[in-house]
Design a protein around this motif. Structure first.
Motif, short mmCIF file in Angstrom:
data_model
loop_
_atom_site.label_atom_id
_atom_site.label_comp_id
_atom_site.label_asym_id
_atom_site.label_seq_id
_atom_site.Cartn_x
_atom_site.Cartn_y
_atom_site.Cartn_z
N CYS A 14 46.74 -43.84 48.52
CA CYS A 14 47.74 -44.77 47.85
C CYS A 14 47.04 -46.19 47.56
O CYS A 14 47.38 -46.48 46.50
CB CYS A 14 48.79 -45.27 48.97
SG CYS A 14 50.17 -45.85 48.26
N ASN A 15 46.09 -46.49 48.42
CA ASN A 15 45.31 -47.88 48.23
C ASN A 15 44.18 -47.66 46.96
O ASN A 15 44.38 -48.41 46.18
CB ASN A 15 44.46 -48.04 49.26
CG ASN A 15 45.16 -49.10 50.44
OD1 ASN A 15 45.63 -50.16 50.12
ND2 ASN A 15 45.50 -48.38 51.63
N ILE A 16 43.91 -46.38 46.69
CA ILE A 16 43.12 -46.23 45.55
C ILE A 16 44.03 -46.55 44.38
O ILE A 16 43.45 -46.70 43.24
CB ILE A 16 42.36 -44.96 45.61
CG1 ILE A 16 41.24 -44.84 46.76
CG2 ILE A 16 41.85 -44.33 44.35
CD1 ILE A 16 40.72 -43.67 47.19
N ILE A 17 45.38 -45.76 44.34
CA ILE A 17 45.98 -45.68 43.18
C ILE A 17 46.50 -47.14 42.86
O ILE A 17 46.44 -47.45 41.73
CB ILE A 17 47.22 -44.63 43.27
CG1 ILE A 17 46.87 -43.29 43.52
CG2 ILE A 17 48.33 -44.95 42.52
CD1 ILE A 17 47.96 -42.20 43.99
N VAL A 18 47.03 -47.97 43.85
CA VAL A 18 47.28 -49.35 43.68
C VAL A 18 46.09 -50.30 43.17
O VAL A 18 46.23 -50.98 42.30
CB VAL A 18 48.10 -49.77 44.99
CG1 VAL A 18 48.16 -51.48 44.76
CG2 VAL A 18 49.21 -49.04 45.29
N PHE A 19 45.14 -50.21 43.84
CA PHE A 19 43.93 -51.08 43.55
C PHE A 19 43.11 -50.68 42.35
O PHE A 19 42.56 -51.45 41.45
CB PHE A 19 42.93 -51.46 44.72
CG PHE A 19 43.81 -52.14 45.77
CD1 PHE A 19 44.33 -53.36 45.34
CD2 PHE A 19 43.86 -51.78 46.95
CE1 PHE A 19 45.05 -54.29 46.21
CE2 PHE A 19 44.64 -52.71 48.11
CZ PHE A 19 44.98 -53.81 47.69
N LEU A 20 42.73 -49.43 42.45
CA LEU A 20 41.88 -48.97 41.24
C LEU A 20 42.33 -48.33 39.88
O LEU A 20 41.80 -48.02 38.85
CB LEU A 20 40.90 -47.82 41.90
CG LEU A 20 39.94 -48.44 42.74
CD1 LEU A 20 38.94 -47.43 43.54
CD2 LEU A 20 39.13 -49.87 42.47
N MET A 21 43.76 -47.84 39.88
CA MET A 21 44.46 -47.39 38.93
C MET A 21 45.74 -48.02 38.57
O MET A 21 46.83 -47.57 38.88
CB MET A 21 44.79 -45.85 39.25
CG MET A 21 43.44 -45.02 39.46
SD MET A 21 44.22 -43.35 39.84
CE MET A 21 42.78 -42.35 40.27
N GLY A 23 47.71 -48.68 36.25
CA GLY A 23 48.40 -48.13 35.18
C GLY A 23 49.15 -46.71 35.85
O GLY A 23 50.23 -46.40 34.93
N VAL A 24 48.75 -46.24 37.08
CA VAL A 24 49.40 -45.29 37.41
C VAL A 24 50.47 -45.59 38.67
O VAL A 24 49.96 -46.39 39.54
CB VAL A 24 48.36 -44.23 38.18
CG1 VAL A 24 48.95 -43.06 38.80
CG2 VAL A 24 47.39 -43.85 37.14
N ALA A 25 51.80 -45.29 38.37
CA ALA A 25 52.74 -45.74 39.42
C ALA A 25 53.21 -44.34 40.18
O ALA A 25 52.82 -43.32 39.90
CB ALA A 25 53.93 -46.05 38.59
#
Length: 163
Positions: A14-21, A23-25
């Motif tokens: 979840c941290n990777i998605i929020v910080f590194l991506m 554009g992805v929700a």
């Protein structure tokens, strides 16, 4: 694997998605499953993370219930994972979602299950883990049990009374 908190995996994803991506929700549909009732169920990224978290929680509880577990380290790591997730949920606006709240709740359940398992194990220790009782001193005037048993066996049987 013993000292690694498994619930860190979905939280890290979840941290990777929020910080590194950015554009992805988490509400993004990953795939769609058509059920037998002909209803299409869109499975979101958040759903996948929560399902992964539930499965890993099961393994965490199994890991904590085994005999000889490293309880202190497991509790400490579970508490740190929960504290970090709760801090992110409360302090950072990107993590103010239902998905992240449920992942944080899973981390809390992991910590509380570890405490409950430890308390239950302390309440009833198995014989192998129970402390050995102190030896009872035997007075010198008491003969050993083997010699008493031998003397009883060597005594002649008393004759049966006549009828």
């Amino acid at each position: 694997m013993i000292g690694f908190p498994l619930l860190l995996i979905p939280l890290a994803i979840c941290n990777i998605i929020v910080f590194l991506m950015p554009g992805v929700a988490l509400a993004t549909s990953v795939f769609t499953v058509t059920l037998v009732s002909a209803v299409s169920w869109p499975v979101t990224l958040g759903d996948v993370l929560i399902a992964l978290g539930i499965l890993l929680l099961m393994f965490e509880v199994i890991k904590g219930a085994r005999p000889g577990a490293k309880f202190f380290m497991d509790h400490l790591l579970s508490l740190m994972v929960f504290a970090g997730a709760a801090a992110e949920f409360v302090l950072l606006p990107q993590f103010g979602t239902s998905t992240y709240f449920l992942l944080t709740l899973l981390a809390l359940v992991d910590f509380l299950c570890g405490i409950a398992l430890r308390a239950r194990r302390s309440a009833r220790l198995p014989a192998a883990e129970a402390p050995a009782p102190a030896p009872v001193p035997v007075p010198a005037s008491v003969p050993p049990a083997a010699s008493v048993a031998e003397s009883v066996l060597l005594d002649p049987a008393e004759p049966a009374p006549p009828r």
